[in-house]
Enzyme design. Structure first.
Site, short mmCIF file in Angstrom:
data_model
loop_
_atom_site.label_atom_id
_atom_site.label_comp_id
_atom_site.label_asym_id
_atom_site.label_seq_id
_atom_site.Cartn_x
_atom_site.Cartn_y
_atom_site.Cartn_z
N TYR A 20 0.82 -1.21 0.00
CA TYR A 20 0.00 0.00 0.00
C TYR A 20 0.85 1.26 0.00
O TYR A 20 0.62 2.18 0.77
CB TYR A 20 -0.96 -0.02 1.20
CG TYR A 20 -2.11 -0.96 0.96
CD1 TYR A 20 -3.28 -0.50 0.35
CD2 TYR A 20 -2.02 -2.31 1.29
CE1 TYR A 20 -4.34 -1.36 0.10
CE2 TYR A 20 -3.07 -3.18 1.02
CZ TYR A 20 -4.22 -2.70 0.43
OH TYR A 20 -5.26 -3.56 0.16
N TYR A 148 -12.63 -7.16 5.19
CA TYR A 148 -11.41 -7.21 4.39
C TYR A 148 -11.14 -8.67 4.04
O TYR A 148 -11.13 -9.53 4.93
CB TYR A 148 -10.21 -6.64 5.14
CG TYR A 148 -8.93 -6.80 4.35
CD1 TYR A 148 -8.65 -5.93 3.29
CD2 TYR A 148 -8.05 -7.85 4.60
CE1 TYR A 148 -7.51 -6.12 2.51
CE2 TYR A 148 -6.91 -8.03 3.82
CZ TYR A 148 -6.65 -7.16 2.78
OH TYR A 148 -5.53 -7.34 2.00
N ASP A 249 -14.19 -16.40 6.47
CA ASP A 249 -12.78 -16.05 6.23
C ASP A 249 -12.12 -15.90 7.60
O ASP A 249 -12.28 -14.87 8.27
CB ASP A 249 -12.72 -14.75 5.42
CG ASP A 249 -11.30 -14.26 5.20
OD1 ASP A 249 -10.38 -14.80 5.83
OD2 ASP A 249 -11.13 -13.32 4.41
N LYS A 278 -2.42 -16.71 7.15
CA LYS A 278 -1.66 -15.97 8.16
C LYS A 278 -0.92 -16.85 9.18
O LYS A 278 0.20 -17.24 8.91
CB LYS A 278 -2.55 -14.92 8.80
CG LYS A 278 -2.91 -13.83 7.78
CD LYS A 278 -3.30 -12.51 8.39
CE LYS A 278 -3.15 -11.39 7.38
NZ LYS A 278 -4.40 -10.95 6.77
C1 LIG Z 1 -4.84 -10.88 5.43
C2 LIG Z 1 -6.20 -11.31 5.11
C3 LIG Z 1 -6.53 -11.81 3.83
C4 LIG Z 1 -5.53 -11.85 2.70
O1 LIG Z 1 -4.46 -12.71 2.96
P1 LIG Z 1 -3.08 -12.53 2.13
O2 LIG Z 1 -2.24 -13.68 2.60
O3 LIG Z 1 -2.53 -11.19 2.53
O4 LIG Z 1 -3.42 -12.61 0.70
C5 LIG Z 1 -7.82 -12.21 3.61
N1 LIG Z 1 -8.74 -12.17 4.58
C6 LIG Z 1 -8.47 -11.73 5.81
C7 LIG Z 1 -9.54 -11.73 6.86
C8 LIG Z 1 -7.19 -11.26 6.12
O5 LIG Z 1 -6.92 -10.78 7.34
#
Ligand SMILES: *Cc1c(COP(=O)(O)O)cnc(C)c1O
Length: 428
Positions: A20, A148, A249, A278
């Site tokens: 970013y 997000y 997610d 993550k």
């Molecule tokens: C970080 C994140 C993503 C994206 O993951 P990347 O490994 O950065 O592509 C998707 N969803 C959530 C909730 C996140 O925190």
């Protein structure tokens, strides 16, 4: 001769794009030479206590001996082989462990390279499942605002429309269905009118919806907001009733961060598809996963295109799988639970006093996540100077100064982090 720190930073400014950021970046990044435990060692000799876990990932700390050993051992066998037509123990063990540890009902695991890609795969699973059932019209997604889900285009389409700059991408991003942001507060009573609104939106759009996708309990990079698990139960009921799939997610919330191993456990519901990333590899290597139910897998496999048409080059990477297995092994020992509870207490104690500060509008803590919200956008340059002078590493965004420390942080480390957060809130 090795390049000096100044040379490296000049090369960084000339060539390296950061997240970013414009090119070149406005604020020079800090040069890190080593990291161990919760400490980042900078080229200029300073040591900072990490409050970010490298964006939710490094839950066991840096240079963790168990993870280091797993990685070295696997490198001695093989670093990578293609996953088409070949398979290997690290990926098989990882899939089995993920199926066992996640909510009941998720049986099949698609390993991929990053969180954003796992969201792409999750959406592809849902759309392809609906198409296989003869319902190709069910191809849109519904989500609530404030989310997000990553930076590739499909995840972008379900990120918060303002935070995700949807106006910039009109005509490019698929247009999804948005409902308002869920009412704030993990402990706040469930707002029945919001539940009704959710159910009504799902009913109204049922014919065109493949799935609902949300981050359960904690909306992370969309605003660090917490909501009551009751809204997730409401989503589960409404999606069942109206024949729509549900995707959670848990890329940020997974692996203990909110106090439960998975945030879905707060609600006691199983989604049809679950995205993980993550902390999956303890912050060592990039890897993510999309898990689904047998119903989805069977549906796709019986369809006109009887395969899930996705296959990243580095799918199931053995190094990442091996270090993920080691990280999940550490979690299985169970110490994380006491650690997250201890961090929650320390964050509450350290952050509550910030309520008295003039520009702080909210203080919120859940599990090992602590947030100070200000009444203005944080000056990132000033905030970085203040927190590093306090001996901490934090990366505020928008009006938020927040931390999600590694689970191995001591009370003294947490004092450094919370004190830096208070200082930043007072000055930035
Ligand atoms: C970080 C994140 C993503 C994206 O993951 P990347 O490994 O950065 O592509 C998707 N969803 C959530 C909730 C996140 O925190």
């Amino acid at each position: 001769m090795e390049p000096s720190a100044a040379d490296l930073l000049a090369l960084d400014a000339a060539h390296v794009w950061h997240p970013y950021a414009p090119m070149p970046g406005r604020v020079p990044p800090l040069l890190v030479e080593e990291a161990s435990g919760v400490r980042l060692k900078l080229a200029d000799g300073r040591e900072l206590v990490d409050g970010m876990s490298s964006w939710w990932a490094a839950v066991h700390g840096y240079r963790n001996p168990v993870l280091d050993a797993a990685l070295a051992q696997q490198a001695g066998r093989m670093s990578h082989v293609m996953f088409g037509g070949l398979t290997h123990e690290p990926a098989i063990t990882l899939a089995k462990t993920l199926v066992e540890m996640t909510p009941d009902g998720l049986e099949h695991v698609f390993l991929c390279d990053s969180g954003s890609v796992s969201v792409e795969v999750a959406v592809k699973m849902c759309l392809q499942y609906q198409r296989s059932r003869g319902l190709p019209g069910k191809h849109r997604l519904l989500t609530w605002r404030g989310g997000y889900h990553g930076d590739t285009f499909t995840p972008m389409s379900v990120c918060d429309p303002d935070g995700g700059m949807h106006s910039l991408w009109r005509g490019v991003l698929p247009e999804q269905v948005f409902v308002p942001v869920p009412p704030s507060g993990f402990d706040a009573p469930v707002d029945q009118s919001y539940v009704d609104e959710l159910a009504k939106a799902i009913e109204q759009h049922a014919d065109e919806l493949a799935a609902v996708i949300v981050e359960p309990v904690v909306q992370g990079a969309g605003g660090m907001r917490f909501h009551h698990p009751g809204y997730l139960r409401a989503l589960r009921e409404a999606t069942r009733e109206h024949d729509v799939l549900l995707v959670f997610d848990e890329i940020a919330t997974g692996f203990g961060r909110t106090g439960k191993l998975f945030a879905a456990e707060h609600a006691g519901v199983t989604p049809d598809v679950l995205c993980l990333g993550k902390a999956l590899t303890g912050g060592y290597l990039t890897m993510a996963a999309a898990l689904c139910t047998p119903e989805i897998a069977d549906g796709i496999t019986r369809g006109e295109l009887p395969v899930l048409a996705h296959g990243p080059t580095f799918m199931g990477n053995p190094l990442a799988s091996a270090v993920a297995n080691a990280s999940l092994g550490l979690l299985a020992e169970g110490q994380w639970q006491a650690d997250v509870a201890r961090i929650e207490t320390a964050l509450r104690q350290g952050l509550e006093p910030a309520r008295e500060l003039p520009h702080v509008v909210d203080v919120r803590v859940l599990g090992a996540i602590g947030v100070l919200q200000l009444d203005h956008e944080v000056d990132l340059g000033v905030a970085t100077e203040v927190v590093t002078a306090e001996g901490a590493w934090l990366r505020p965004f928008r009006d938020l100064i927040y931390a999600m420390p590694p689970y191995v942080s001591t009370d003294a480390d947490l004092e450094v982090v919370t004190s830096a957060m208070r200082a930043a809130a007072a000055k930035a």
